[in-house]
Scaffold this motif. Structure first.
Motif, PDB file in Angstrom:
ATOM      1  N   VAL A 118     -19.113  45.309 -53.185  1.00  0.00           N
ATOM      2  CA  VAL A 118     -17.654  45.379 -53.295  1.00  0.00           C
ATOM      3  C   VAL A 118     -17.073  44.440 -52.249  1.00  0.00           C
ATOM      4  O   VAL A 118     -17.589  44.333 -51.139  1.00  0.00           O
ATOM      5  CB  VAL A 118     -17.126  46.803 -53.050  1.00  0.00           C
ATOM      6  N   THR A 119     -15.998  43.758 -52.620  1.00  0.00           N
ATOM      7  CA  THR A 119     -15.305  42.860 -51.702  1.00  0.00           C
ATOM      8  C   THR A 119     -13.837  43.265 -51.631  1.00  0.00           C
ATOM      9  O   THR A 119     -13.189  43.420 -52.661  1.00  0.00           O
ATOM     10  CB  THR A 119     -15.404  41.405 -52.199  1.00  0.00           C
ATOM     11  N   SER A 171     -23.552  49.461 -44.072  1.00  0.00           N
ATOM     12  CA  SER A 171     -23.951  48.070 -44.251  1.00  0.00           C
ATOM     13  C   SER A 171     -22.769  47.264 -44.802  1.00  0.00           C
ATOM     14  O   SER A 171     -22.443  47.341 -45.990  1.00  0.00           O
ATOM     15  CB  SER A 171     -25.143  47.997 -45.217  1.00  0.00           C
ATOM     16  N   PHE A 172     -22.130  46.513 -43.914  1.00  0.00           N
ATOM     17  CA  PHE A 172     -20.960  45.737 -44.315  1.00  0.00           C
ATOM     18  C   PHE A 172     -20.866  44.490 -43.452  1.00  0.00           C
ATOM     19  O   PHE A 172     -21.518  44.383 -42.420  1.00  0.00           O
ATOM     20  CB  PHE A 172     -19.672  46.566 -44.206  1.00  0.00           C
ATOM     21  N   ALA A 173     -20.054  43.558 -43.911  1.00  0.00           N
ATOM     22  CA  ALA A 173     -19.806  42.324 -43.162  1.00  0.00           C
ATOM     23  C   ALA A 173     -18.318  42.018 -43.219  1.00  0.00           C
ATOM     24  O   ALA A 173     -17.638  42.384 -44.172  1.00  0.00           O
ATOM     25  CB  ALA A 173     -20.609  41.171 -43.755  1.00  0.00           C
ATOM     26  N   THR A 182      -6.745  35.274 -43.743  1.00  0.00           N
ATOM     27  CA  THR A 182      -7.278  36.089 -44.826  1.00  0.00           C
ATOM     28  C   THR A 182      -8.556  36.729 -44.301  1.00  0.00           C
ATOM     29  O   THR A 182      -9.441  36.038 -43.800  1.00  0.00           O
ATOM     30  CB  THR A 182      -7.586  35.238 -46.063  1.00  0.00           C
ATOM     31  N   ILE A 183      -8.626  38.058 -44.387  1.00  0.00           N
ATOM     32  CA  ILE A 183      -9.805  38.791 -43.927  1.00  0.00           C
ATOM     33  C   ILE A 183     -10.504  39.366 -45.150  1.00  0.00           C
ATOM     34  O   ILE A 183      -9.862  39.941 -46.030  1.00  0.00           O
ATOM     35  CB  ILE A 183      -9.416  39.908 -42.951  1.00  0.00           C
ATOM     36  N   THR A 184     -11.818  39.200 -45.190  1.00  0.00           N
ATOM     37  CA  THR A 184     -12.605  39.719 -46.302  1.00  0.00           C
ATOM     38  C   THR A 184     -13.664  40.656 -45.746  1.00  0.00           C
ATOM     39  O   THR A 184     -14.350  40.325 -44.779  1.00  0.00           O
ATOM     40  CB  THR A 184     -13.283  38.575 -47.080  1.00  0.00           C
ATOM     41  N   ILE A 185     -13.782  41.819 -46.371  1.00  0.00           N
ATOM     42  CA  ILE A 185     -14.799  42.795 -45.985  1.00  0.00           C
ATOM     43  C   ILE A 185     -15.733  42.977 -47.170  1.00  0.00           C
ATOM     44  O   ILE A 185     -15.287  43.187 -48.297  1.00  0.00           O
ATOM     45  CB  ILE A 185     -14.160  44.126 -45.568  1.00  0.00           C
ATOM     46  N   PHE A 186     -17.028  42.870 -46.909  1.00  0.00           N
ATOM     47  CA  PHE A 186     -18.044  42.996 -47.947  1.00  0.00           C
ATOM     48  C   PHE A 186     -18.851  44.269 -47.711  1.00  0.00           C
ATOM     49  O   PHE A 186     -19.402  44.445 -46.626  1.00  0.00           O
ATOM     50  CB  PHE A 186     -19.019  41.806 -47.899  1.00  0.00           C
TER      51      PHE A 186
END
Length: 158
Positions: A116-117, A12-14, A102-106
């Motif tokens: 966690v980010t 489960s991530f975005a 900028t890439i962000t993974i949640f």
């Protein structure tokens, strides 16, 4: 009494890309990925031999290195800002400057909240691969893999 701790699931991530963040996540086809890998910073060790001492070698911290971030998803046949961004770099002659993002993974918890980010700064595509086309396998989905270089990664607990 303290509650039990259970590690979060990895499924489960975005993913969010800065220039595409103005579009809602559920409406943005570029936010859906099957797999994310390459979150692996490590410190190189520098070995120093001390003159006259043969019992051991000093190991000192060196430069922090990381592999490229790898994003994998089903092949998208609609308009895709992510695919356009990749094509501007990977498929270009570099006649125009590379546009970094900028890439962000949640990592998401059971109720959809971010646990966690990870934030990847100055990211840019270095490889764009389409999966194997195979007429004998009628049950697989065509995938595309985007490999991204970046300068630094930071992580934060939410």
């Amino acid at each position: 009494m303290a509650s039990n701790y259970y590690p979060p699931p990895a499924f489960s991530f975005a993913v969010a890309i800065a220039s595409m963040a103005s579009v809602p996540m559920d409406a943005n086809i570029d936010a859906a990925f099957q797999e994310v890998s390459g979150i692996d910073p490590k410190v190189d060790l520098e070995e120093v031999r001390e003159g006259g001492v043969n019992d051991y070698v000093h190991q000192l911290p060196g430069v922090t290195k990381h592999s490229n971030l790898v994003l994998k998803r089903g092949y998208v046949t609609k308009d895709s800002p992510l695919a356009d961004w990749a094509a501007q770099t990977v498929g270009s002659t570099l006649g125009t400057p590379i546009q970094t993002q900028t890439i962000t993974i949640f990592l998401l918890g059971p109720t959809g909240q971010a646990l966690v980010t990870w934030t990847f700064l100055n990211a840019w595509p270095v490889k764009w691969e389409v999966g194997t086309l195979d007429s004998t396998n009628t049950s697989s989905v065509l995938t595309q893999t985007l490999e991204i270089s970046y300068s630094t990664v930071t992580s934060a607990l939410s």
